[in-house]
Scaffold this motif. Structure first.
Motif, mmCIF file in Angstrom:
data_model
loop_
_atom_site.group_PDB
_atom_site.id
_atom_site.type_symbol
_atom_site.label_atom_id
_atom_site.label_comp_id
_atom_site.label_asym_id
_atom_site.label_seq_id
_atom_site.Cartn_x
_atom_site.Cartn_y
_atom_site.Cartn_z
ATOM 1 N N GLN A 171 1.146 -1.092 -0.183
ATOM 2 C CA GLN A 171 0.158 -0.124 0.407
ATOM 3 C C GLN A 171 0.608 1.826 -0.040
ATOM 4 N N ILE A 172 1.388 1.153 0.954
ATOM 5 C CA ILE A 172 3.028 2.568 0.175
ATOM 6 C C ILE A 172 3.901 2.768 -0.517
ATOM 7 N N LEU A 173 3.658 1.426 -1.311
ATOM 8 C CA LEU A 173 4.501 1.164 -2.362
ATOM 9 C C LEU A 173 3.816 2.572 -3.448
ATOM 10 N N ALA A 174 2.070 1.408 -3.196
ATOM 11 C CA ALA A 174 1.237 2.209 -4.682
ATOM 12 C C ALA A 174 1.078 3.510 -4.987
ATOM 13 N N LYS A 175 1.077 3.723 -2.839
ATOM 14 C CA LYS A 175 0.990 5.505 -2.602
ATOM 15 C C LYS A 175 1.759 6.127 -3.151
ATOM 16 N N GLN A 176 3.269 6.291 -3.027
ATOM 17 C CA GLN A 176 4.389 6.821 -3.410
ATOM 18 C C GLN A 176 4.226 6.893 -5.161
ATOM 19 N N LEU A 177 3.954 5.777 -5.913
ATOM 20 C CA LEU A 177 4.060 5.806 -7.174
ATOM 21 C C LEU A 177 2.502 6.612 -7.933
ATOM 22 N N SER A 178 1.541 6.439 -7.309
ATOM 23 C CA SER A 178 0.579 7.583 -7.531
ATOM 24 C C SER A 178 1.134 8.671 -6.930
ATOM 25 N N GLU A 179 1.264 8.707 -5.567
ATOM 26 C CA GLU A 179 1.942 10.514 -6.205
ATOM 27 C C GLU A 179 3.213 11.218 -6.356
ATOM 28 N N ILE A 180 4.844 10.085 -7.137
ATOM 29 C CA ILE A 180 5.668 10.646 -7.257
ATOM 30 C C ILE A 180 5.655 10.485 -8.764
ATOM 31 N N ARG A 181 4.898 9.971 -9.226
ATOM 32 C CA ARG A 181 4.769 8.898 -10.423
ATOM 33 C C ARG A 181 3.356 9.386 -11.252
ATOM 34 N N LYS A 182 2.389 9.685 -10.397
ATOM 35 C CA LYS A 182 1.404 9.307 -11.396
ATOM 36 C C LYS A 182 0.499 8.447 -11.705
ATOM 37 N N ILE A 183 0.985 7.213 -11.236
ATOM 38 C CA ILE A 183 0.199 5.423 -11.912
ATOM 39 C C ILE A 183 -0.803 5.024 -10.940
ATOM 40 N N LYS A 184 -0.923 4.185 -11.302
ATOM 41 C CA LYS A 184 -1.873 3.823 -10.417
ATOM 42 C C LYS A 184 -1.698 2.244 -10.925
ATOM 43 N N SER A 185 -2.300 1.702 -9.472
ATOM 44 C CA SER A 185 -1.277 0.087 -9.375
ATOM 45 C C SER A 185 -2.286 -0.761 -8.568
ATOM 46 N N TYR A 186 -1.770 -1.661 -9.015
ATOM 47 C CA TYR A 186 -3.095 -3.014 -9.091
ATOM 48 C C TYR A 186 -1.867 -4.442 -7.997
ATOM 49 N N LEU A 187 -2.721 -4.389 -6.556
ATOM 50 C CA LEU A 187 -1.822 -4.967 -5.682
ATOM 51 C C LEU A 187 -2.629 -6.670 -5.819
ATOM 52 N N ILE A 188 -1.412 -7.328 -6.320
ATOM 53 C CA ILE A 188 -2.157 -8.653 -5.846
ATOM 54 C C ILE A 188 -1.532 -9.645 -4.146
ATOM 55 N N PRO A 189 -1.907 -9.537 -3.504
ATOM 56 C CA PRO A 189 -1.245 -10.495 -2.208
ATOM 57 C C PRO A 189 -1.387 -11.717 -2.196
ATOM 58 N N VAL A 190 -0.237 -12.470 -2.068
ATOM 59 C CA VAL A 190 -0.632 -13.995 -2.215
ATOM 60 C C VAL A 190 -0.781 -14.588 -0.586
ATOM 61 N N GLY A 191 -1.482 -15.436 -0.571
ATOM 62 C CA GLY A 191 -1.620 -16.773 0.249
ATOM 63 C C GLY A 191 -3.579 -15.663 0.903
ATOM 64 N N LYS A 192 -4.049 -14.644 0.498
ATOM 65 C CA LYS A 192 -5.185 -14.500 1.192
ATOM 66 C C LYS A 192 -6.351 -15.039 -0.383
ATOM 67 N N PRO A 193 -7.434 -15.567 0.078
ATOM 68 C CA PRO A 193 -8.683 -16.446 -1.122
ATOM 69 C C PRO A 193 -9.057 -14.889 -1.398
ATOM 70 N N SER A 194 -9.045 -15.567 -3.057
ATOM 71 C CA SER A 194 -9.617 -14.507 -3.987
ATOM 72 C C SER A 194 -10.257 -15.002 -4.460
ATOM 73 N N THR A 195 -11.734 -14.593 -4.929
ATOM 74 C CA THR A 195 -12.128 -15.203 -6.374
ATOM 75 C C THR A 195 -12.149 -15.386 -7.263
ATOM 76 N N ILE A 196 -11.171 -14.559 -7.800
ATOM 77 C CA ILE A 196 -10.853 -14.054 -9.556
ATOM 78 C C ILE A 196 -9.112 -14.969 -9.574
ATOM 79 N N ALA A 197 -8.822 -14.884 -8.473
ATOM 80 C CA ALA A 197 -7.332 -16.272 -8.706
ATOM 81 C C ALA A 197 -7.642 -17.394 -9.202
ATOM 82 N N VAL A 198 -8.858 -17.709 -8.440
ATOM 83 C CA VAL A 198 -9.601 -18.933 -8.025
ATOM 84 C C VAL A 198 -10.338 -20.096 -9.281
#
Length: 417
Positions: A171-198
């Motif tokens: 989340q910190i990295l995504a925030k910095q990418l957004s504030e400094i470089r105006k980049i929108k990030s998509y986060l994929i945490p591994v090990g948490k249940p995900s209806t999309i991943a399954v």
């Protein structure tokens, strides 16, 4: 004379790899919560199934292998199946970067980095490591590929907790990418249940059905690490009324933890009130060896023997442990299996063979039948005077998985079925 810049465009791809394709889940899975509506094409489906005679299994066992190590080249393995849906969501949300996490030699991180590069997204990888100096990380295996495709890699504590240490970093990295470089990030945490991943292996189950597994097999074997693949297979088996038995060989955590992960997935999908993980999958422990990502000499030797006798390359972290455990159980604990027609799902991980472990063991092994010989003088004989009674490369004669198939144009071709 060229028209409308035809010469400049003739070598461009006619399709954008980031094109969103409509997705409709199989009819038997249409009622599940959170089904995606789009995907991106990243891999080659209908991976082949063929006979697999690994060393040591009883003669009455019919063991076959599904080659999900053939889903692609740099994106070989099972991870790419879920990324077709996850990264489709990233593109749909107009993200410019993807942030995910894993071990230093993570297959998931490598596949994500390669896929992101194809789609024009930046890849930022948080890698668990005992080392704090990047110069100490040798660029080989998955790490090499991460670097080649330009992924940004961040070393984080090896024992970092997902919820309290890794996700906050993402989340910190995504925030910095957004504030400094105006980049929108998509986060994929591994090990948490995900209806999309399954969805990756729910869809894979339909692929298996199309390959006739209900009539051909009694048991399905897969390696379990995060649980999404095993959950997809087990849920698909249940929802389609299939009578196959699903087994998952654990390479990390314990059965209780995995059942908890799968039960959480069932809850999210809306199936928690109907079934429990313990009812639909058999999680087999005892073959973690020295631990996740660590290899015993026995495991490395087993991988070498399987490669020598069958030509199939297993990886030391996942499939090598699972196949070794399967070989042992088929010999000494047959009661856990429903029948003798077994299908092993090869989930890839080939680049784990290039992390140094196999190099070290082969350098120390002098009785290997694939030794390198010197033959500089044409007048010398290439083979020893008294050749051993084994076949070349130690291969045993066995039914060949390669068959002749009639080609559509009237000829024949060789294929794996």
């Amino acid at each position: 004379m060229e028209k409308n810049g035809e010469a400049n465009n003739m070598f461009r791809w006619k399709e954008n790899p980031a094109t969103l394709l409509p997705y409709t889940p199989p009819e038997w899975a249409a009622h599940l919560n959170g089904s995606p509506t789009v995907r991106i094409k990243l891999f080659q489906p209908m991976t082949p199934i063929h006979l697999w005679k690994i060393p040591g299994i009883p003669e009455d066992v019919e063991l076959y292998i599904k080659r999900d190590d053939m889903t692609g080249a740099a994106m070989t393995g099972n991870k790419v199946r879920k990324l077709e849906f996850l990264l489709a969501e990233a593109v749909e949300m107009k993200c410019n970067a993807v942030i995910t996490c894993g071990a230093v030699l993570s297959n998931h991180c490598r596949t994500t980095a390669v896929a992101a590069g194809i789609l024009g997204l930046e890849a930022h990888l948080l890698l668990r490591s005992k080392m704090k100096n990047p110069e100490d990380i040798v660029p080989r295996g998955n790490v090499l590929l991460n670097r080649l495709v330009g992924a940004q890699q961040y070393l984080i504590p090896n024992e970092a907790n997902l919820d309290t240490e890794i996700v906050p970093r993402m989340q910190i990295l995504a925030k910095q990418l957004s504030e400094i470089r105006k980049i929108k990030s998509y986060l994929i945490p591994v090990g948490k249940p995900s209806t999309i991943a399954v969805q990756g292996y729910l869809w894979a189950w339909q692929e298996l059905l199309d390959q006739g597994i209900q009539e051909r097999f009694d048991d399905i074997i897969v390696t379990i690490a995060t649980g999404e693949n095993a959950a997809g297979l087990a849920i698909g088996n249940y929802l389609t009324g299939s009578k196959l038995k699903i087994h998952a060989y654990a390479v990390c955590y314990d059965a209780k933890t995995f059942h908890s992960h799968i039960n959480s997935t069932l809850d999210i999908l809306g199936l928690g009130d109907t079934i429990q993980s313990e009812d639909i999958i058999n999680i087999i422990e005892g073959y973690q060896g020295d631990g996740y990502g660590l290899s015993t000499p026995h495991e490395i030797d087993f991988i070498r023997k399987v490669a020598t006798t069958t030509g199939i390359l297993l990886d030391p972290t996942y499939t090598g442990k699972a196949a070794s455990g399967l070989s042992h159980d088929l010999t000494y604990d047959r009661s856990k299996f429903k029948g003798n027609r077994i299908l092993f799902i090869h989930t890839g991980g080939i680049f784990g063979l290039y992390d140094g472990r196999m190099t070290n063991i082969l350098s120390e092994t002098r009785d290997d039948q694939s030794q390198m010989r010197v033959w500089m003088d044409l007048d010398e004989d290439p083979l020893p005077a008294s050749p051993e009674k084994s076949t070349p490369n130690g291969h045993q004669f066995q039914p060949n998985p390669i068959t002749l198939n009639h080609h559509f144009n009237g000829g024949i071709n060789i294929g794996l079925t």
